[in-house]
Design an enzyme around this catalytic site. Structure first.
Site, mmCIF file in Angstrom:
data_model
loop_
_atom_site.group_PDB
_atom_site.id
_atom_site.type_symbol
_atom_site.label_atom_id
_atom_site.label_comp_id
_atom_site.label_asym_id
_atom_site.label_seq_id
_atom_site.Cartn_x
_atom_site.Cartn_y
_atom_site.Cartn_z
ATOM 1 N N CYS A 77 0.833 -1.205 0.000
ATOM 2 C CA CYS A 77 0.000 0.000 0.000
ATOM 3 C C CYS A 77 0.875 1.266 0.000
ATOM 4 O O CYS A 77 1.480 1.568 -1.023
ATOM 5 C CB CYS A 77 -0.966 -0.066 1.177
ATOM 6 N N HIS A 165 -3.522 -5.573 2.091
ATOM 7 C CA HIS A 165 -2.797 -5.791 3.356
ATOM 8 C C HIS A 165 -2.910 -7.230 3.864
ATOM 9 O O HIS A 165 -3.766 -7.512 4.718
ATOM 10 C CB HIS A 165 -3.384 -4.886 4.443
ATOM 11 N N GLU A 167 -1.229 -8.614 6.025
ATOM 12 C CA GLU A 167 -0.937 -8.674 7.474
ATOM 13 C C GLU A 167 -2.196 -8.476 8.316
ATOM 14 O O GLU A 167 -2.172 -8.678 9.516
ATOM 15 C CB GLU A 167 0.143 -7.644 7.842
#
Ligand code: GLN
Length: 184
Positions: A77, A165, A167
């Site tokens: 990002c 994302h 994560e």
């Protein structure tokens, strides 16, 4: 050893996943922290802020010197914005041959989650937060995953970029893949 750039943004979530996977890792805040690091995660956050801090800490030159050689990079990002060769922002390290547009999903789709289509990972889910779009990719860039036929995870050598994302999900496969890239 994986380094997680820890100047601003979502670095703690990556550290948690690397802990869970049992991969050796450390937080990177200064040039000296980069010693011994084979793969650097540049997390999501605010790209302008992270860019300024990179210059401040004298990290930018060191990353540019080693990236794509003995240092694998994964920009997520804001991290992708920071490594893109062409981008509508004032600052970039210019490491990955893609053209990126910031905040490209507009207001009503500010943040969303969607399943992605990937030749590399089955049933991958993407969490997008004020995400950029990859508008075009250079000839050495491989598209690994798409959302609505647009690239969202790409690779050029040992440099990886994603607009979403991983994560923020329980799925650790992209981290495992990056670890392999950094170790080879
Ligand atoms: N919109 C942010 C930027 O331009 C990126 C958002 C993110 O990293 N989640 O820096």
């Amino acid at each position: 050893m994986i380094g997680v750039l820890a100047l601003q943004g979502a670095f703690a979530e990556h550290v948690k996943i690397l802990d869970k996977l049992g991969y050796p890792h450390k937080e990177v805040r200064t040039k000296r922290d980069l010693v011994g690091v084979d793969g650097l995660i540049i997390p999501g956050g605010e790209s302008t802020t992270i860019g300024k801090l990179l210059e401040w800490e004298d990290l930018a030159d060191e990353i540019k010197k080693r990236a794509g050689k003995d240092l694998a990079i994964w920009g997520i990002c804001a991290g992708l914005i920071l490594i893109a060769k062409e981008v509508d922002s004032d600052y970039s390290l210019k490491l990955l041959d893609v053209n990126v547009k910031r905040n490209a999903y507009g207001r009503q789709l500010h943040s969303f989650t969607s399943s992605l289509s990937s030749k590399k990972f089955n049933n991958l889910e993407g969490v997008f937060i004020r995400a950029p779009k990859i508008i075009s990719t250079g000839k050495d860039v491989e598209v690994l995953t798409e959302y609505k036929k647009e690239p969202v995870l790409v690779r050029q050598g040992n440099i990886l970029g994603s607009t979403f994302h991983p994560e923020l999900t329980e799925d650790t496969r992209v981290h495992e893949y990056f670890y392999e890239l950094a170790s080879s």
